[in-house]
Scaffold this active site. Structure first.
Site, PDB file in Angstrom:
ATOM      1  CD  GLU A 173      11.044  15.557  -4.418  1.00  0.00           C
ATOM      2  OE1 GLU A 173      11.600  16.081  -5.400  1.00  0.00           O
ATOM      3  OE2 GLU A 173      10.184  16.144  -3.751  1.00  0.00           O
ATOM      4  CG  ASN A 187       9.714  18.981  -1.618  1.00  0.00           C
ATOM      5  OD1 ASN A 187      10.171  19.341  -2.684  1.00  0.00           O
ATOM      6  ND2 ASN A 187      10.266  18.041  -0.893  1.00  0.00           N
ATOM      7  CG  ASP A 238       6.119  16.841  -2.796  1.00  0.00           C
ATOM      8  OD1 ASP A 238       7.125  17.532  -2.590  1.00  0.00           O
ATOM      9  OD2 ASP A 238       5.797  16.441  -3.927  1.00  0.00           O
TER      10      ASP A 238
END
Lengths: 209, 632
Positions: free
Chosen positions: B227, B311, B353
């Site tokens: 992220e 991801n 994700d």
């Protein structure tokens, strides 16, 4: 500056506008070790055209005053916490709150603290619990200086007026201390008296936008 | 291009790729594959001699049936204990033997305790302290404590709690990762640091949370930060010096990904030069994630390591049209030099994700009457993949929980068939009720496999999301995320389920619905038991064949760690687990009754093995170490 987002005309335009801000922003260059690849792929966010106008510091508290605001309590006999009562010149200004809101999203603050400011990777900003103080001056300093557990220092990237507007946005959510009660808030003595000087009195805490 | 144009381009690309996936003769997905992916041929009653007779090469050096030297116990990742003193007949007599608390209740406990040489080793979440507990003494007092003092910056760069997934014991060393991107080796007897290697710069958003795999003198470690706009990698270090030997990126040109002449992906859409860069808009791979924060397993016969990548970054897929290789994928690599032998992207152009970092368990299963060397992964995207681990051919791919984003996996191309109403591109609008949510039908919590039943034991999550993609800019050290979400429980209203799954046919054998998330690892034992924990704090032992709950105890916090079993100095079997909720389980923390965080370890054994009183002088040997400071 090679951007993923240059495929979007809107973003490309914003990126170009943003390039004005590159010098100002001075976000730390990307030093990630991707071997063999070019470095320095820093993308500056949208909404930067308006920033260029906000470098004027007229009417803002002088930086020196804020530097004297202590993060913690003070040892010794002198009570020097008055500086924490520096008021946000943009508090309660709706236009400033809007700019602050946009910056909060565009500088990726929302990704850590939540689009609703209720926390995530970073702390909840609406709950009146402030590890580093919850007065407007405290919050300004936390944004400007960064904090040890991952909060970046934005003091080089953003002009003071923009940081104050981000503070305005956070204040609008009702979890901050009133500037005048900074000392009480620091001592955990705020009771239910959250930021009564802000929009919270108009629409109720945590429920402005 | 407008957003719409971009969407169309992506759709065209996907379609073209799927259509162009005719396989070369002799290598391709043939009709047998198609059949096994769409039918449920029974593998029959399973007795797996091939598994039972596995050689010691599948265990770390010095491992025996009574110790547990790596999180999954064996290189295959089975989390199977051959101990059988505790069985279906007597498990109801299980009682608490002793507890320990590492004092770090601020963060989730996702690790597995290790045991060797009558010592238990545990690693806390940040600040990643290690403790050795002396099992020969009453109450298992602290033998030594190691405080690496990682940088607190790391706490704010970890997307999903400042967790650690455990350590590895190898030739007298305890080896694990610090959240601030260092790998350390500690003398297992003394707690003295032997080496510390810096792998990345924490200020850029890279952290490390995974448990290393150590094989043949090499320590395999990978990064977290999916992220945060990182480029994912797996590195190999020298176990004696900590020196980095090579690093294989998950994205970028073949030279960075360590793809060469040995690379033979099974499916044609993954063949070509520099696909880790060319399946992206220019330069986008540099912040494209594919972090390696899950589990690494090893086949000592093929001498291959297997692991998955995270991801794709950012989550907002509109900013990265293309297949985005090699994110959300699994790699098979030569263990010695790291060169890839095959790869398979489970969720190409990942819009939700769905990381592919979950454990790849290496077993031999009878499929259509033939025993195949396979790896089984229960992917976040809700599909259980049974893959030929020699070739990368997908043999079985079927849902193991509730998902609605894809109608299936194409038997010819092994590409997901995405349901049109679950695309999150274009961004800027809410897409409702995508199942699973970002945390997946299963997250990192590792499954177990019993060679006695031939079944896998899996903690399943029943959670969905409303999702809105948002345009995002890369700013080093801040999240490169680009999505807004709310999550809700899936059909039936139970957030969790613990299931037994037949990976040869892709079918669920039994399941135990749970009101709270099941976010713990699993363990299977030769006593025909399966153990798991729940987010509301129940540790349960079930009959591995029937799924009947035979024993349960409520612990002090929710359970997201993994159970393990060992033989104590008294010769008896013990079960250990940590209770400290956190991590991705906090996505449901507003559920009524959700427990507080915690940091305690619980050890159970049969009641008859527990002394009724402590001896006269139970002794801790704390030594003259430095006092606790005021550190948070």
């Amino acid at each position: 500056m090679m951007l993923v987002t240059t495929r979007s005309p809107r973003l490309a335009a914003l990126a170009m506008a943003g390039s004005v801000l590159v010098a100002l922003a001075a976000c730390r260059q990307d030093t990630q070790d991707v071997r063999g690849g070019a470095q320095g792929n820093v993308t500056l966010p949208q909404q930067q055209a308006s920033l260029a106008k906000t470098t004027d510091t007229t009417g803002l508290p002088p930086e020196g005053a804020l530097a004297r605001v202590a993060i913690g309590d003070l040892a010794g006999v002198g009570n020097n916490t008055l500086d924490a009562q520096v008021a946000n010149p943009y508090a309660n200004d709706r236009a400033s709150v809007e700019v602050g809101h946009e910056m909060f999203v565009n500088m990726n603050c929302a990704a850590c603290h939540g689009y609703d400011l209720k926390g995530g990777m970073g702390p909840d900003l609406t709950d009146t619990y402030w590890r580093y103080g919850g007065s407007p001056a405290d919050i300004y300093k936390s944004i400007y200086e960064g904090r040890p557990q991952g909060m970046p220092a934005w003091g080089r990237a953003l002009p003071p007026a923009v940081i104050w507007k981000v503070v305005s946005y956070i204040q609008s959510k009702g979890g901050t201390y009133p500037a005048t009660l900074a000392d009480r808030g620091r001592q955990g003595d705020l009771g239910d008296d959250a930021d009564t000087t802000s929009f919270s009195t108009l629409k109720g805490r945590n429920n402005v936008h | 291009m407008t957003v719409t144009q971009r969407t169309l381009a992506i759709a065209a690309l996907m379609a073209a790729t799927a259509c162009g996936a005719r396989e070369a003769p002799g290598r391709g997905a043939d009709s047998t594959t198609a059949r096994t992916m769409t039918t449920t041929t029974s593998s029959g009653d399973v007795a797996l001699p091939a598994m039972a007779s596995r050689s010691a090469a599948w265990l770390p050096p010095g491992a025996d049936d009574g110790n547990w030297k790596m999180p999954s116990r064996d290189y295959a990742g089975t989390r199977y204990s051959p101990l059988a003193e505790i069985d279906t007949a007597n498990v109801a007599q299980l009682q608490l033997a002793w507890t320990f608390d590492d004092g770090e209740s601020h963060y989730g406990h996702e690790m597995t305790p290790l045991v060797a040489n009558n010592t238990m080793y545990i690693v806390s979440p940040f600040p990643n302290r290690a403790f050795a507990l002396d099992l020969t003494k009453p109450g298992a007092p602290v033998k030594w404590k190691y405080e690496p003092n990682p940088s607190p910056i790391a706490v704010g760069k970890a997307c999903c709690d400042a967790v650690n997934r455990g350590a590895a014991l190898y030739e007298g060393k305890l080896i694990y990762n610090l959240l601030d991107d260092h790998t350390v080796a500690v003398d297992a007897n003394t707690g003295k640091e032997l080496w510390r290697t810096k792998l990345a710069n924490v200020e850029d958003g890279t952290t490390m949370t995974m448990a290393p795999l150590v094989v043949d003198g090499k320590v395999y470690v990978g990064n977290s930060g999916g992220e945060m706009g990182v480029a994912g990698w797996l590195a190999a270090l020298d176990v004696n010096t900590g020196k980095e030997l090579w690093r294989a990126y998950s994205v970028g040109p073949d030279s960075l990904v360590r793809i060469g002449a040995d690379f033979k992906p099974f499916y044609s859409w993954m063949r070509g030069k520099d696909l880790g860069a060319s399946t992206w808009p220019a330069e986008a791979w540099k912040h494209g994630a594919g972090a390696v924060w899950g589990w690494v397993t090893y086949d000592p016969e093929l001498k291959r390591i297997y692991y998955g990548t995270s991801n794709t970054g950012p989550w907002n897929a509109a900013q990265r049209p293309g297949l985005n290789l090699w994110t959300s994928a699994v790699f098979a690599r030569k263990a010695d030099n790291g060169m890839a032998t095959w790869a398979y992207a489970m969720t190409p152009h990942n819009e939700w994700d769905y990381d592919a970092v979950n454990e790849n368990i290496l077993v031999d299963l009878p499929i259509d009457g033939q025993v195949r060397k396979v790896m089984v992964q229960f992917n976040r995207n809700g599909f259980a993949y049974t893959i030929d681990r020699t070739t990368g051919e997908v043999l079985v791919a079927r849902p193991f929980g509730h998902e609605n984003w894809a109608s299936g996996i194409d038997p010819k191309t092994a590409m997901p068939i995405v349901n049109a109403d679950k695309h999150t591109v274009p961004p800027g609008r809410w897409v409702r009720d995508i199942c699973p949510a970002d945390v997946g039908v299963k997250d990192f919590e590792p499954s177990a496999f019993s060679p006695r039943t031939g079944l896998f034991y899996v903690s399943v999550q029943n959670i969905c999301m409303d999702y809105k993609g948002r345009e995002v800019s890369y700013i080093a050290g801040t999240p490169y995320w680009g999505a807004q979400m709310t999550r809700h429980v899936g059909p039936g209203g139970n957030y969790g389920e613990f299931i037994a799954f037949d990976a040869a046919t892709g079918t669920k054998v039994w399941g135990i619905p749970e009101p709270f998330l099941t976010y713990s690892g699993a363990m299977a034992t030769a006593g025909d038991l399966a153990f798991y924990g729940t987010v509301d704090g129940w540790l349960k032992a079930v009959n591995a064949r029937t799924g009947k709950v035979l024993w349960s105890r409520k612990l002090g916090s929710g359970i997201i760690s993994a159970p393990m079993a060992y033989r104590g100095p008294d010769g008896h079997e013990y079960i250990a687990i940590a209770a400290g909720v956190g991590g991705g389980a906090m996505t449901t923390s507003s559920q009524p009754g959700f427990p507080a965080r915690g940091s305690s370890y619980y050890v159970f054994t049969l009641a008859k093995n527990i002394p009724s009183t402590a001896p006269a002088s139970p002794g801790g040997e704390g030594g003259a170490g430095k006092q606790e400071g005021g550190k948070p």
